[in-house]
Design an enzyme around this catalytic site. Structure first.
Site, mmCIF file in Angstrom:
data_model
loop_
_atom_site.group_PDB
_atom_site.id
_atom_site.type_symbol
_atom_site.label_atom_id
_atom_site.label_comp_id
_atom_site.label_asym_id
_atom_site.label_seq_id
_atom_site.Cartn_x
_atom_site.Cartn_y
_atom_site.Cartn_z
ATOM 1 N N LYS A 24 15.517 22.264 -10.135
ATOM 2 C CA LYS A 24 14.903 21.003 -10.534
ATOM 3 C C LYS A 24 15.792 20.108 -11.387
ATOM 4 O O LYS A 24 16.555 20.562 -12.216
ATOM 5 C CB LYS A 24 13.615 21.277 -11.331
ATOM 6 C CG LYS A 24 12.598 22.052 -10.548
ATOM 7 C CD LYS A 24 11.410 21.285 -10.071
ATOM 8 C CE LYS A 24 10.835 20.317 -11.034
ATOM 9 N NZ LYS A 24 9.397 20.245 -10.911
ATOM 10 N N GLU A 46 9.715 9.034 -16.840
ATOM 11 C CA GLU A 46 8.349 9.560 -17.037
ATOM 12 C C GLU A 46 7.845 9.254 -18.449
ATOM 13 O O GLU A 46 6.696 8.861 -18.650
ATOM 14 C CB GLU A 46 8.317 11.071 -16.810
ATOM 15 C CG GLU A 46 8.442 11.474 -15.354
ATOM 16 C CD GLU A 46 8.487 12.992 -15.226
ATOM 17 O OE1 GLU A 46 7.504 13.556 -14.756
ATOM 18 O OE2 GLU A 46 9.495 13.607 -15.614
ATOM 19 N N SER A 92 14.528 22.390 -15.425
ATOM 20 C CA SER A 92 13.352 23.194 -15.703
ATOM 21 C C SER A 92 13.818 24.547 -16.217
ATOM 22 O O SER A 92 14.831 25.067 -15.764
ATOM 23 C CB SER A 92 12.546 23.364 -14.417
ATOM 24 O OG SER A 92 11.733 24.515 -14.510
ATOM 25 N N HIS A 118 0.827 -1.219 0.000
ATOM 26 C CA HIS A 118 0.000 0.000 0.000
ATOM 27 C C HIS A 118 0.860 1.267 0.000
ATOM 28 O O HIS A 118 0.431 2.312 0.478
ATOM 29 C CB HIS A 118 -0.958 0.034 1.190
ATOM 30 C CG HIS A 118 -1.685 -1.253 1.427
ATOM 31 N ND1 HIS A 118 -2.881 -1.554 0.829
ATOM 32 C CD2 HIS A 118 -1.342 -2.338 2.160
ATOM 33 C CE1 HIS A 118 -3.267 -2.759 1.208
ATOM 34 N NE2 HIS A 118 -2.337 -3.266 2.002
#
Ligand code: ARG
Length: 496
Positions: free
Chosen positions: A319, A326, A313, A192
């Protein structure tokens, strides 16, 4: 085959006709489309094909990707016709030389693809006849484009499957090396997505290995059904010429021959099977991607991946984004979509060949390209992730991950599991109140919940003790994971 082979297997020049060039002004009038009855099949037609229809129905914009396989198939077919005395030896020799020249022209980017000639098959044959004269027209004896295209797809997909299997083996051997270095690196195992029990990072990596191993087995198995010869089925019913399909099968390295001509020219289940396997594989890559993405976040801070797989970024200087995982996570969606496309394409199609089948190529190409690209990235990226050993350990400590070990300890001392569960729940509640780990509670504190607890309990509450205790096949104990790596190396040899 090397990493570049998916590129080299597509020798087509950039001047290829785009499959999207349907607008009439994108089509150059060619001699064969401007004068009626000039198409290779034009004998019974009373007017020329409308130029929009010619572009709409043509597949040469994409199936030229098969050129090398088409020519390989034609050389084998001509050789077989010669051996069966359907063509003379000198006709066969002339045809083969001509086909080799056509291939050289295509590979040099020196080939004039024509929409009017519809597809790769007729473009090649037409150029062959330009080069060697009328004897070129004999090549199509005893075959049809229907068995020809089915053969091309299988030859091409067999090669792509081998390339993909090789990438999978490279990725898996990288993972074995990574797991081997981290059989003692402790991280939280999750259920979980909540800290459950300690595992080793090596054990987690070996879970990825197992997923990829089954994916490889599936592709190896599917390859047997790809590797069957349709040629000789002709349009649908076979041919009146005394052909010998075993000769063609052997020349092309097929391990079997499609046993029914109607089935051979029409079914694409082998491509659907490949795409199903590709979908399962992409599903696995998306799960691994998701873990890497989570683990790279500041909140987890579990791993680093090499900078070459990240981007920054344009606005937030701090970043470092995990673009590659992704994208792979996202690309899984595309491959699932191509599977649905191919299943829908074949659904309810009556025997035998239907023009619908021409729609099989672009989804299959996209599936292969997406999968190959994702695996190329993963084979380099995944084995090169660096775990943050300290952060993983700290997270494991925070999650009371050894609570089950304390319960098991009590059970071994005669406490029923349900009662042990309750005792440990109370101990965890106290530890949370005190803001410490279970192993930081004193013996007296622990004993207030059960007098079955002795001073050896701390051996079981350490993370190392917890790992070492799961000492059986498939468990996370370091010596088991070491053995799993050794077994993995031996098992991987099956695919070499
Ligand atoms: N371009 C066609 C395809 O991709 C080749 C087979 C054409 N056969 C036919 N009877 N029109 O399926």
């Amino acid at each position: 085959m090397n990493a570049n082979s998916s590129n080299s297997s597509n020798p087509m020049p950039d001047n290829s006709i785009s499959s999207a060039d349907f607008s009439t002004n994108a089509i150059k009038p060619s001699p064969s489309s401007s004068s009626q009855g000039q198409q290779m099949w034009g004998g019974r037609f009373s007017e020329a094909t409308d130029s929009f229809v010619a572009a709409f129905t043509a597949s040469v914009g994409f199936d030229q990707r098969f050129a090398r396989h088409d020519i390989e198939g034609s050389i084998a077919h001509a050789t077989m016709l010669g051996q069966c005395n359907i063509l003379t030896d000198s006709e066969v020799a002339t045809i083969i030389e001509g086909l080799q020249q056509v291939l050289r022209e295509i590979e040099a980017g020196d080939f004039n693809w024509s929409i009017a000639l519809e597809d790769v098959h007729m473009n090649v044959e037409s150029r062959l006849t330009d080069i060697i004269g009328a004897v070129g027209k004999k090549l199509h004896t005893g075959r049809s484009r229907n068995d020809q295209v089915a053969t091309d797809i299988r030859l091409w997909l067999r090669e792509e499957t081998d390339n993909i299997i090789e990438l999978l083996v490279r990725l898996q051997s990288g993972l074995l090396n990574l797991a081997e270095q981290h059989t003692d690196t402790i991280m939280p195992g999750f259920t979980h997505l909540q800290t459950a029990q300690p595992v080793s990072f090596g054990h987690h990596v070996m879970a990825w290995f197992e997923m990829l191993y089954r994916d490889t087995e599936r592709l190896v198995d599917a390859r047997r059904r790809i590797n069957q010869l349709p040629l000789g089925s002709a349009a649908l019913a076979g041919t009146t010429f005394p052909i010998d399909r075993t000769i063609t099968a052997e020349l092309l390295g097929f391990e079997g021959i499609c046993q029914n001509s109607l089935d051979a020219v029409s079914d694409r289940d082998f491509a659907i099977e490949f795409t199903s396997n590709a979908s399962i594989l992409m599903m696995h890559l998306s799960r691994m991607s998701e873990e890497i993405i989570l683990w790279m976040s500041a909140q987890f801070n579990f791993v680093k991946i090499p900078d070459r797989f990240c981007t920054g970024s344009s606005i937030m200087p701090q970043k470092k984004n995990p673009d590659v995982p992704e994208l792979v996570r996202g690309k899984a969606a595309r491959v699932f979509g191509q599977l649905t496309t191919l299943l829908s394409l074949m659904k309810s199609q009556p025997l035998a060949y239907n023009k619908d089948n021409q729609e099989d190529k672009e989804p299959l190409f996209d599936c292969v390209d997406t999968l190959t690209g994702s695996l190329l990235a993963f084979a380099d990226m995944l084995p090169n992730i660096t775990p943050n050993v300290e952060a993983m350990r700290e997270a494991t400590m925070k999650g009371y991950a050894t609570a089950t070990d304390l319960a098991d300890y009590l059970v071994r001392r005669g406490v029923a599991f349900r009662d042990a569960h309750e005792v440990v729940g109370n101990a965890v509640a106290l530890a949370i109140d005190e803001g410490v780990d279970l192993s930081d509670l004193t013996l007296e504190q622990l004993q207030q919940f059960s007098d079955a607890i002795g001073d050896d309990v701390f051996d079981y509450l350490t993370l190392e003790g917890s790992l070492a205790a799961r000492d059986h096949l498939g468990g996370t104990a370091p010596n088991q994971v070491k053995q799993a790596v050794i077994n993995g190396r031996a098992r991987l040899k099956a695919f070499a």
